[in-house]
Design a protein around this motif. Structure first.
Motif, short mmCIF file in Angstrom:
data_model
loop_
_atom_site.label_atom_id
_atom_site.label_comp_id
_atom_site.label_asym_id
_atom_site.label_seq_id
_atom_site.Cartn_x
_atom_site.Cartn_y
_atom_site.Cartn_z
N LEU A 244 0.86 -1.18 0.00
CA LEU A 244 0.00 0.00 0.00
C LEU A 244 0.90 1.24 0.00
N CYS B 107 -10.72 0.72 7.28
CA CYS B 107 -9.71 -0.35 7.27
C CYS B 107 -10.11 -1.47 8.24
N PRO B 108 -10.37 -2.67 7.71
CA PRO B 108 -10.82 -3.75 8.58
C PRO B 108 -9.70 -4.26 9.50
N ALA B 109 -8.46 -3.99 9.14
CA ALA B 109 -7.34 -4.51 9.92
C ALA B 109 -6.84 -3.50 10.96
N ALA C 27 -5.15 -0.94 10.43
CA ALA C 27 -3.73 -0.79 10.12
C ALA C 27 -3.35 0.66 9.84
N LEU C 28 -4.34 1.55 9.75
CA LEU C 28 -4.02 2.93 9.40
C LEU C 28 -4.18 3.83 10.62
N CYS D 7 -1.26 -4.35 7.69
CA CYS D 7 -1.98 -4.09 6.44
C CYS D 7 -2.04 -5.36 5.59
N LYS D 8 -3.26 -5.69 5.16
CA LYS D 8 -3.47 -6.92 4.36
C LYS D 8 -3.48 -6.60 2.86
N GLU D 9 -3.19 -5.37 2.51
CA GLU D 9 -3.22 -4.95 1.10
C GLU D 9 -4.54 -5.30 0.41
N CYS D 10 -5.63 -5.18 1.13
CA CYS D 10 -6.94 -5.54 0.57
C CYS D 10 -7.47 -4.47 -0.38
N GLY D 11 -6.98 -3.24 -0.25
CA GLY D 11 -7.37 -2.18 -1.17
C GLY D 11 -8.66 -1.45 -0.83
N ILE D 12 -9.31 -1.83 0.26
CA ILE D 12 -10.58 -1.17 0.62
C ILE D 12 -10.37 0.33 0.82
N CYS D 13 -9.32 0.68 1.52
CA CYS D 13 -9.05 2.09 1.80
C CYS D 13 -8.84 2.90 0.51
N VAL E 55 -2.68 0.28 -4.06
CA VAL E 55 -2.01 -0.98 -3.76
C VAL E 55 -1.25 -1.37 -5.02
S1 SF4 Z 1 -5.13 -2.08 2.15
FE1 SF4 Z 1 -6.72 -2.95 3.48
S2 SF4 Z 1 -5.62 -3.61 5.33
FE2 SF4 Z 1 -4.22 -2.26 4.19
S3 SF4 Z 1 -4.57 -0.24 5.10
FE3 SF4 Z 1 -5.94 -0.39 3.33
S4 SF4 Z 1 -7.87 -1.13 4.15
FE4 SF4 Z 1 -6.31 -1.52 5.71
#
Ligand code: SF4
Ligand SMILES: Cc1cc2nc3c(=O)[nH]c(=O)nc-3n(C[C@H](O)[C@H](O)[C@H](O)COP(=O)(O)OP(=O)(O)OC[C@H]3O[C@@H](n4cnc5c(N)ncnc54)[C@H](O)[C@@H]3O)c2cc1C
Ligand code: SF4
Lengths: 59, 393
Positions: free
Chosen positions: A5, A22-24, A26-27, A40-46, A57
């Motif tokens: 990210l 951010c579900p984790a 991490a921010l 950070c799970k690099e899920c890309g939601i943010c 990402v």
């Molecule tokens: S990519 Fe996903 S886990 Fe990483 S900061 Fe963004 S929302 Fe959170």
């Protein structure tokens, strides 16, 4: 492949929207600076909620 | 450094300042933390607020009222518009505030009531004794600070962490957050007397665009897009298109971005020694995105409950239950209803929206409140609104 990210600090307007989704958890918005933790799970939601497109990402 | 108090409030937005003020007035020793160096800045709000409900909580001051409006105009995607007068549509808009001044004035009121305000002080986590929260660890202008307190209030806005630290999952799903961008626009065509709302999936997918006048041909012109319908940077991109189309000669003087929760009631807003208030508790109206008033109302309730719980000597989740009950009875019911409307609204096509607003053309809605208008809408469009029939009473 490693995904990462990235934050464009010149674009970010430090609104905190990304932190809220951010579900984790991490921010962190440290006043005017977004910090990413190792969880950070690099899920890309943010990246999708960012109104200015400061988050990406990258492969 | 370390210090002790009865109540530590994290975040000096409208929610946190009202909590701090109420608790300090009740005689508690209160510390109000704000991570920013200037309270209220940068703004992340369109600044519209219902006059009546606001004036029940604070005395209106000309310094923080940018404009007063007569009512609201709502535009369908095809350009058809309807007009609602302020005294009827009432609750949402009446004043357009100057939040930089307003937020600071509320913090000032908390300070005057006896709360200690600390700026550039960021909460980093909860202090815990035997697993139970007993204060916060913070960083004050780069130096560590520990604040012991039996009760912690999370009034830390959309980016709230206090709830998560206490084990409450407040993370918002993309379908429960609007991503927003706004410009302060100066243009001769700005309507100084009405707030304007523009609907349409090409303008703001599953959201809306707005123009809230701030006097002298200035307005907050912005839009929100539902998270699930957004791509990186979408809100700003769409806003540029909207402003170019609507105010081709408009001058942009300020830029605001932010996330506005539209989640309805979340499962829990308390845990042992912790209460969440305002955006941190996701108390924003899911349909309109308005959250100033509910944050203030919830803040007053949390301040009162904090004082009672301390007197009773029970700050456990059970001891704080009155807060949970009170806000759900009042703000909560409204959120649930509004959430149902939102879930319906986000599915509407532009044709649906045109039909709905178009159907009101021949009706006199100028004297109706929102509920009355919904009843008329339902009578005229029973098929389209069938899913909502239980809400239209
Ligand atoms: S990519 Fe996903 S886990 Fe990483 S900061 Fe963004 S929302 Fe959170
Ligand atoms: C674009 C946009 C337009 C909006 N328009 C309207 C509108 O027209 N009308 C309306 O009623 N509502 C509107 N809202 C919603 C409204 O802005 C919020 O609901 C309102 O500000 C909530 O108040 P609050 O006190 O809960 O949180 P906030 O006002 O967000 O305050 C939270 C405070 O906590 C601080 N903080 C966060 N974390 C920490 C920490 N760890 N330590 C210390 N301090 C911390 C933050 O810096 C911030 O100052 C809008 C929102 C957006 C994004
Ligand atoms: S959502 Fe975008 S602009 Fe807002 S704080 Fe996060 S990165 Fe910055």
């Amino acid at each position: 492949m490693i995904f990462l990210l990235t934050i464009n600090r010149y674009k970010c307007c430090y609104c905190g929207a990304c932190v809220g989704v951010c579900p984790a958890c991490a921010l962190e918005l440290a006043e005017t600076m977004i910090e990413v933790a190792a969880d950070c799970k690099e899920c890309g939601i943010c990246t999708r909620i960012c109104p200015v497109g400061a988050l990406e990402v990258k492969a | 450094m370390s210090m002790k108090c009865d109540l530590v409030v994290v975040g000096a937005g409208p929610g946190g300042s009202m909590t701090a003020k109420t608790a300090a007035q009740a005689g508690l020793k209160v510390v109000l933390l704000e991570k920013r160096q200037e309270i209220g800045d940068p703004v992340r709000c369109a600044e519209g607020v219902g006059k009546r409900a606001l004036c029940e909580m604070v005395k209106p001051e000309p310094e923080w009222i940018a404009a007063e409006v007569k009512g609201a105009k709502i535009y369908a995607p095809d350009g058809t518009s309807i007009v609602m007068s302020e005294d009827k549509s009432g609750s949402e808009v009446g004043y357009v505030l100057e939040r930089k001044v307003f937020d600071r004035a509320l913090a000032m009121q908390a300070a005057e009531a006896g709360a200690k305000v600390m700026v550039k002080t960021r909460a980093l986590g909860l202090l815990k004794k035997d697993g139970v929260p007993c204060g916060v660890s913070a960083m004050r202008v780069g130096e560590p600070l520990q604040i012991e307190a039996p009760i912690v209030i999370g009034a830390d806005g959309v980016e709230s962490k206090v709830g998560r630290w206490a084990g409450i999952d407040t993370a918002l799903k993309l379908k429960d957050m609007e991503t927003c961008a706004q410009f302060l626009v100066q243009d001769n065509t700005i309507d100084d007397e009405y707030t304007e709302f523009f609907l349409g999936n090409s303008i703001a997918p599953a959201g809306y665009a707005w123009a809230f006048p701030k006097g002298e041909k200035l307005a907050n012109v912005g839009l929100g897009v539902l998270g699930t319908r957004s791509k990186p940077g979408e809100a700003t991109r769409l806003l540029k298109d909207f402003v170019k189309a609507r105010y081709p000669n408009g001058k942009v003087l300020e830029m605001v971005v932010g996330g506005d929760p539209c989640a309805g009631q979340i499962e829990s807003t308390t845990s042992d020694g912790v209460m969440l208030v305002g955006d941190a508790a996701r108390q924003t109206d899911p349909l309109t995105g308005g959250g100033i008033l509910s944050a203030m109302q919830a803040g007053i309730m949390a301040g009162e409950v904090a004082s009672k719980a301390l007197t009773a000597g029970d700050v456990s989740k059970a001891g704080l239950k009155e807060y949970e009950d009170r806000w759900r009875e009042d703000i909560g019911k409204h959120l649930t209803r509004s959430y149902e409307f939102k879930e319906f609204f986000v599915k509407m096509t532009d044709d649906d929206l045109n039909q709905l607003l178009g159907s009101l053309k021949k009706e006199d809605i100028s004297k109706m409140d929102l509920r009355g208008m919904l009843r008329v809408l339902f009578r005229l469009n029973p098929k389209l609104l069938w899913e909502l029939r239980h809400l239209v009473v």
